[in-house]
Design an enzyme around this catalytic site. Structure first.
Site, PDB file in Angstrom:
ATOM      1  N   GLY A 288      -3.612  -5.561   4.334  1.00 28.58           N
ATOM      2  CA  GLY A 288      -5.405  -5.867   4.999  1.00 28.58           C
ATOM      3  C   GLY A 288      -5.682  -4.816   3.484  1.00 28.58           C
ATOM      4  O   GLY A 288      -5.731  -4.302   3.410  1.00 28.58           O
TER       5      GLY A 288
ATOM      6  N   CYS B 275       1.942  -1.628   2.799  1.00 23.67           N
ATOM      7  CA  CYS B 275       0.313  -2.345   1.890  1.00 23.67           C
ATOM      8  C   CYS B 275      -0.200  -0.711   3.344  1.00 23.67           C
ATOM      9  O   CYS B 275       0.538   0.148   3.699  1.00 23.67           O
ATOM     10  CB  CYS B 275      -0.175  -3.094   1.266  1.00 23.67           C
ATOM     11  SG  CYS B 275      -1.635  -2.386   0.474  1.00 23.67           S
ATOM     12  N   TYR B 276      -0.775  -1.365   3.908  1.00 23.86           N
ATOM     13  CA  TYR B 276      -2.176  -0.632   4.486  1.00 23.86           C
ATOM     14  C   TYR B 276      -1.198  -0.568   5.132  1.00 23.86           C
ATOM     15  O   TYR B 276      -1.145   0.328   6.268  1.00 23.86           O
ATOM     16  CB  TYR B 276      -3.058  -1.799   5.159  1.00 23.86           C
ATOM     17  CG  TYR B 276      -4.040  -1.202   5.979  1.00 23.86           C
ATOM     18  CD1 TYR B 276      -4.866  -0.402   6.029  1.00 23.86           C
ATOM     19  CD2 TYR B 276      -3.518  -1.353   7.683  1.00 23.86           C
ATOM     20  CE1 TYR B 276      -6.075   0.657   6.910  1.00 23.86           C
ATOM     21  CE2 TYR B 276      -4.348  -0.349   8.577  1.00 23.86           C
ATOM     22  CZ  TYR B 276      -5.605   0.576   7.842  1.00 23.86           C
ATOM     23  OH  TYR B 276      -6.190   0.682   9.286  1.00 23.86           O
TER      24      TYR B 276
ATOM     25  N   HIS C  90       3.913  -5.658  -2.197  1.00 22.36           N
ATOM     26  CA  HIS C  90       4.254  -6.562  -1.267  1.00 22.36           C
ATOM     27  C   HIS C  90       5.717  -7.005  -1.800  1.00 22.36           C
ATOM     28  O   HIS C  90       6.200  -7.833  -2.444  1.00 22.36           O
ATOM     29  CB  HIS C  90       3.030  -7.310  -1.128  1.00 22.36           C
ATOM     30  CG  HIS C  90       1.709  -7.104  -0.780  1.00 22.36           C
ATOM     31  ND1 HIS C  90       1.352  -7.591  -0.008  1.00 22.36           N
ATOM     32  CD2 HIS C  90       1.196  -5.982  -1.140  1.00 22.36           C
ATOM     33  CE1 HIS C  90       0.488  -6.545   0.547  1.00 22.36           C
ATOM     34  NE2 HIS C  90       0.384  -6.357  -0.647  1.00 22.36           N
TER      35      HIS C  90
ATOM     36  N   GLU D  67       6.702  -9.839   0.383  1.00 23.79           N
ATOM     37  CA  GLU D  67       6.585 -11.422   0.441  1.00 23.79           C
ATOM     38  C   GLU D  67       6.243 -12.415  -0.796  1.00 23.79           C
ATOM     39  O   GLU D  67       6.735 -13.075  -0.940  1.00 23.79           O
ATOM     40  CB  GLU D  67       5.915 -11.696   1.454  1.00 23.79           C
ATOM     41  CG  GLU D  67       4.130 -11.047   1.440  1.00 23.79           C
ATOM     42  CD  GLU D  67       3.869  -9.861   1.508  1.00 23.79           C
ATOM     43  OE1 GLU D  67       2.473  -9.288   1.677  1.00 23.79           O
ATOM     44  OE2 GLU D  67       4.803  -8.389   1.503  1.00 23.79           O
TER      45      GLU D  67
ATOM     46  N   ASP E  87       2.033 -34.696   9.491  1.00 21.83           N
ATOM     47  CA  ASP E  87       1.951 -34.849  10.882  1.00 21.83           C
ATOM     48  C   ASP E  87       2.042 -35.586  11.785  1.00 21.83           C
ATOM     49  O   ASP E  87       2.967 -35.012  13.449  1.00 21.83           O
ATOM     50  CB  ASP E  87       0.495 -33.533  10.737  1.00 21.83           C
ATOM     51  CG  ASP E  87       1.072 -32.958   9.347  1.00 21.83           C
ATOM     52  OD1 ASP E  87       1.988 -32.483   8.701  1.00 21.83           O
ATOM     53  OD2 ASP E  87      -0.387 -32.133   8.920  1.00 21.83           O
TER      54      ASP E  87
ATOM     55  N   LYS F 202       4.185 -27.141   6.552  1.00 21.97           N
ATOM     56  CA  LYS F 202       4.538 -28.368   5.876  1.00 21.97           C
ATOM     57  C   LYS F 202       5.621 -28.407   5.798  1.00 21.97           C
ATOM     58  O   LYS F 202       6.349 -29.745   6.084  1.00 21.97           O
ATOM     59  CB  LYS F 202       2.813 -28.144   4.800  1.00 21.97           C
ATOM     60  CG  LYS F 202       3.066 -30.215   4.776  1.00 21.97           C
ATOM     61  CD  LYS F 202       2.575 -30.792   5.581  1.00 21.97           C
ATOM     62  CE  LYS F 202       1.335 -30.735   5.213  1.00 21.97           C
ATOM     63  NZ  LYS F 202       0.747 -31.915   6.415  1.00 21.97           N
TER      64      LYS F 202
END
Length: 514
Positions: free
Chosen positions: A57, A84-85, A171, A173, A229, A370
């Protein structure tokens, strides 16, 4: 919310990467949800939550108004990974000493694992990671030990193995963290003991059951556009309730060239009860003199609901409105459920809906990204003609015409966009691109055609590569192809004398211009 699967709950502290954490977890076939850090978690069955991830964040834990958790949150013994945060918050809560860095560390760093940790099982001892932080841990919190450092940061990873609480300053990710997938999988499978059983087939079976329980014997109207979608949503609901589903395809005057007739033909093969409605005059009338993009979206969202409700009354007995709303729509449309993430824009099927609707909503894809929807479409047996189509925004060309939307400007954009897409198919690169379209700007430029001066519209070509639309890079189309497309548009589309190509990535830009 998944009823039968254990899950990871991601507490969002406002990081730009929070949605990427969710994508990585979903890729491991583990169900997860993102909620604001200050959410009421009592609505969740605690026995279903196998672990928590605290996101990064923009705040500093040293700030007086920094977002925080109560220390009691960690008392139930559920594994926690702070990123992180999230790591800084762990350190601060458990008595570590934090310091605010003079400069923010951002980008690649060389990470070294130290001491044995279940979080780093099978992870290279020396690898590249991605940093983005402004605070650092100067002294370790109580009962934590150091498990990783970088060349410039001594405390880059910490662990309390006894309580299964871990912190990473980098991070895992993001793509640039080379061993990030292994680290997350260690947390999911070795520490949280998850099974990885959230598959497309499981989602399909569970969602059919959910739709039947929600709708019962009720009648449902679903808005379809021919895009992946809404088509997947319609076929999925049809599998659940059969003839009680009525598909409505609305021509809002903002579709691509010849799209109304082409999509009607495509949808006719799906054996849906299809109601095609031409409401183009209504939409364009309501958009007259409107230039603000958020107002456009609200007007279009409200008008769609008016048309659906009118059709529902004609059909009779309709109680529900179904939509192909996706997870990114929800995330981008609101400050997610009240959390610290910034609202980017409203979507016509989320933030653009009328406050008071006669119909109750059915949104079976609301938890999916998606690429997950495309995978679901294949499981439902849909043709690649539907699955492979580039995304098209619900508000249509209205958000690709900057400034006022008129029938004349729509016609210009339709012709130019058709040439662009036709050429991508002709050059056999359409399927390599995630989304491509043209944008009409509210400015004109001087040009020369023959011996005459022109003063006409500027057109932007936009093409991106992506997996799920949350992040995207501009497509590196060969210059000769771009030159040919530009030449054709300027020669064949009356009203355009200048074509430019957008080379912005997301972030910091969005894919669409409005």
């Amino acid at each position: 919310m998944s009823d039968s699967h254990q899950m990871i709950l991601i507490l969002d502290f406002g990081s730009q990467y929070t949605q990427l954490i969710a994508r990585r977890i979903r890729e491991a076939k583990v169900y997860c949800e993102i909620v604001p850090f200050n959410s009421d978690l009592s609505k969740y069955d605690s026995s279903k939550i196998a672990g928590y991830i605290l996101s990064g964040g923009p705040a500093s834990v040293t700030d007086q108004d920094a977002p925080r958790l109560d220390k009691s949150f960690f008392e139930n013994g559920t594994p926690v990974l702070g990123i992180c945060y999230g790591m800084q918050l762990l350190a601060d809560l458990f008595g570590g000493r934090m310091v605010k860095s003079a400069t923010r560390e951002y980008g690649r760093a060389n990470f070294k694992t130290l001491n044995a940790s279940s979080l780093f099982k099978g992870v290279e001892k020396d690898s590249q990671v991605w940093m983005s932080h402004g605070d650092s841990i100067e002294s370790l919190p109580e009962n934590f030990h150091l498990i990783g450092s970088t060349d410039s940061l001594k405390t880059a990873a910490i662990a309390d193995e006894k309580r299964n609480i871990f912190g990473l300053q980098f991070h895992p990710e993001v793509y640039h963290t080379k061993e990030g997938g292994k680290i997350l999988n260690n947390f999911l499978f070795d520490i949280c003991k998850l099974k990885g059983d959230w598959t497309t087939e499981a989602f399909l079976e569970e969602t059919v059951g959910k739709i039947r329980r929600q709708v019962g014997d009720g009648q449902v109207v679903v808005g379809v556009s021919g895009g992946v979608d809404s088509t997947v949503a319609a076929v999925l609901i049809s599998r659940a309730i059969g003839k009680n589903l009525h598909a409505v395809f609305v021509n809002n005057g903002l579709l691509r060239k010849n799209e109304f007739e082409e999509v009607k033909e495509l949808l006719s093969h799906l054996k849906l009860s299809l109601h095609a409605v031409d409401a183009s005059e209504m939409f364009l009338t309501r958009l007259k003199d409107v230039t603000d993009p958020e107002k456009k979206r609200k007007i279009i969202g409200n008008t769609f609901i008016d048309v659906f409700e009118e059709q529902a009354e004609k059909i009779g007995g309709i109680e529900f409105l179904a939509q192909g709303t996706l997870y990114p729509d929800v995330i981008e449309s609101v400050s997610f459920k009240g959390g610290p993430s910034v609202s980017i824009k409203s979507h016509h099927n989320v933030g653009g809906l009328k406050e008071r609707m006669k119909l109750k909503l059915v949104e079976p894809l609301r938890e999916l990204f998606k690429d997950e929807v495309r995978e679901l479409g294949r499981s439902l047996g849909l043709s690649e003609m539907f699955i492979g189509r580039h995304p098209f925004p619900g508000p249509g060309l209205a958000v690709r015409i900057l400034g006022e939307v008129t029938a004349e400007r729509c016609d210009i954009l339709k012709e130019a966009d058709a040439i662009f897409i036709e050429q991508l198919h002709h050059r056999k690169i359409y399927d390599d691109i995630w989304q491509a379209f043209a944008v009409l700007l509210p400015i004109k430029a001087v040009g020369v055609m023959g011996d005459s001066r022109t003063y006409e519209n500027v057109l932007v070509l936009r093409a991106v590569t992506s997996v799920d639309g949350m992040t995207a890079d501009w497509a590196h189309i060969d210059n000769d192809i771009l030159a040919d497309i530009s030449d054709r548009i300027i020669r064949q589309v009356s009203g355009v004398n200048r074509v430019v190509y957008d080379i912005s990535s997301k972030p910091p830009a969005t894919i669409e211009w409005e």
